[in-house]
Scaffold this motif. Structure first.
Motif, short mmCIF file in Angstrom:
data_model
loop_
_atom_site.label_atom_id
_atom_site.label_comp_id
_atom_site.label_asym_id
_atom_site.label_seq_id
_atom_site.Cartn_x
_atom_site.Cartn_y
_atom_site.Cartn_z
N ASP A 103 0.81 -1.22 0.00
CA ASP A 103 0.00 0.00 0.00
C ASP A 103 0.84 1.27 0.00
O ASP A 103 0.31 2.37 0.09
CB ASP A 103 -0.97 0.01 1.18
CG ASP A 103 -0.28 -0.11 2.53
OD1 ASP A 103 0.97 0.03 2.59
OD2 ASP A 103 -0.98 -0.35 3.53
N ARG A 104 2.16 1.10 -0.10
CA ARG A 104 3.07 2.23 -0.27
C ARG A 104 4.31 1.73 -0.96
O ARG A 104 4.65 0.54 -0.88
CB ARG A 104 3.44 2.87 1.08
CG ARG A 104 4.31 2.00 1.97
CD ARG A 104 4.48 2.60 3.36
NE ARG A 104 5.53 1.96 4.12
CZ ARG A 104 5.39 0.80 4.77
NH1 ARG A 104 4.22 0.17 4.73
NH2 ARG A 104 6.39 0.28 5.46
N THR A 105 4.98 2.59 -1.69
CA THR A 105 6.20 2.18 -2.37
C THR A 105 7.35 2.19 -1.38
O THR A 105 7.33 2.90 -0.36
CB THR A 105 6.51 3.12 -3.54
OG1 THR A 105 6.62 4.47 -3.07
CG2 THR A 105 5.42 3.04 -4.60
N GLY A 106 8.38 1.39 -1.69
CA GLY A 106 9.53 1.33 -0.79
C GLY A 106 10.26 0.02 -0.90
O GLY A 106 10.23 -0.66 -1.95
N GLY A 107 10.95 -0.36 0.16
CA GLY A 107 11.76 -1.58 0.20
C GLY A 107 10.91 -2.83 0.33
O GLY A 107 9.67 -2.78 0.36
#
Length: 326
Positions: free
Chosen positions: A4-8
């Motif tokens: 639900d969020r961009t990242g690692g």
């Protein structure tokens, strides 16, 4: 599996969701194995060529069995073993899950003799190599091909494709640790770019002529060095963006000129006629053993975060596959 969020890798999470029946042109599959690709890392990070519509699933490849067919679907029945090909947007479909909906147009039958792990490790890599090196008919026996970052699944598929065409694959790797593995995989020559001057080594290997084709997933400023390795009339094909820095156009300062282009497997997989030809070519290679997937490691779906960490480490040789227990 969604994020639900961009990242690692830590943004990936498994969720229980209700199964929906397949819609027109769709299949409901029970998943047995999932092939991981660098494209999914970039999609998860928000650096892919299209943005994720959050919350989003992801994944382009899988192997499993058909549970249900949607309206208008022909050629598939309950229980058929199948493989899913990269022929859709990850904003519309994804393969990370124990049950998934996929377009029937992105699905092919899987021979019973082909294991789910091998099937999930085969299609993205070999379809990518096919579209760039085979489809236009420009690769001839005896041509030298320079394959950069060759220890990835596409690089290894390109080595096998070059060999099938009678071409001479020259593989690159940054460190000497992977030299032996690349030679064992079929590379005719390996250049360790941290220790060796690439244009000098290519000139020595080719008798000063240069290579017919460079097939590069890195991009960035390094393409200027790659351009120095191309023979007059040759070509530089960039199919990835591992280096996020701007990529110059080598033609602008070079004579004689070379042909440069970007390439994506979707050129092939979203065109039904081209995809049918590609599937026939790759499937015949897999059936005869000329093509064979190289699997670096397998992870359980519950360990998807660790699987993505391994993919991002760059230490692998070949494909990373996630298996699904039922």
């Amino acid at each position: 599996m969604t994020f639900d969020r961009t990242g690692g890798p830590e943004v990936l999470a498994l969720h229980q969701v209700d199964l929906l029946p397949p819609g027109p042109g769709e299949l409901l599959l029970k998943v047995e194995a999932i092939g991981l690709n660098r494209a999914e890392v970039m999609f998860r990070q928000g650096t892919y060529f299209y943005e994720p519509a959050l919350p989003s699933g992801l994944g382009y490849e899988a192997a499993g069995t058909v549970l249900e067919t949607g309206p208008g679907v022909t050629g598939f029945s309950h229980g058929d073993p199948v493989s899913v090909l990269p022929a859709f947007s990850q904003n519309d479909y994804g393969t990370y899950g124990d049950h998934i909906l996929v377009p029937s147009a992105a699905t092919v039958h899987r021979p019973a003799s082909r294991t789910p792990v091998d099937a999930a490790a085969s299609w993205m890599a070999h379809l990518t190599a096919y579209g760039a090196l085979v489809e236009d008919g420009r690769t001839r026996p005896g041509d030298h091909l320079l394959l950069t970052a060759a220890s990835g699944s596409v690089g290894l598929a390109a080595i096998q494709t070059a060999r099938r065409l009678g071409a001479v694959p020259i593989a690159t790797t940054r460190t000497a640790a992977k030299r032996r593995r690349l030679l064992d995989a079929g590379a005719a020559h390996v250049v360790v770019t941290d220790d060796e001057d690439l244009p000098e080594q290519v000139a020595e290997i080719t008798g000063g002529k240069g290579v017919h084709t460079v097939f590069d997933p890195v991009a960035g400023p390094g393409v200027d060095i790659l351009a120095r390795c191309v023979a007059p009339g040759g070509r530089l094909i960039v199919y990835g963006a591992l280096d996020p820095r701007p990529t110059p156009l080598p033609n602008a300062q070079r004579f004689p000129a070379l042909s440069t282009r970007t390439y994506a497997v979707f050129e092939v997989t979203t065109d039904p006629h081209r995809l049918a030809n590609a599937v026939a070519y790759v499937d015949s290679g897999l059936e005869t053993g000329v093509f064979h997937p190289v699997v670096d490691a397998t992870f359980d779906l519950t360990d998807i975060v660790e699987a993505h960490r391994h993919l991002e480490s760059g230490t692998h040789v070949g494909k990373i596959v996630v298996t699904v227990r039922h």
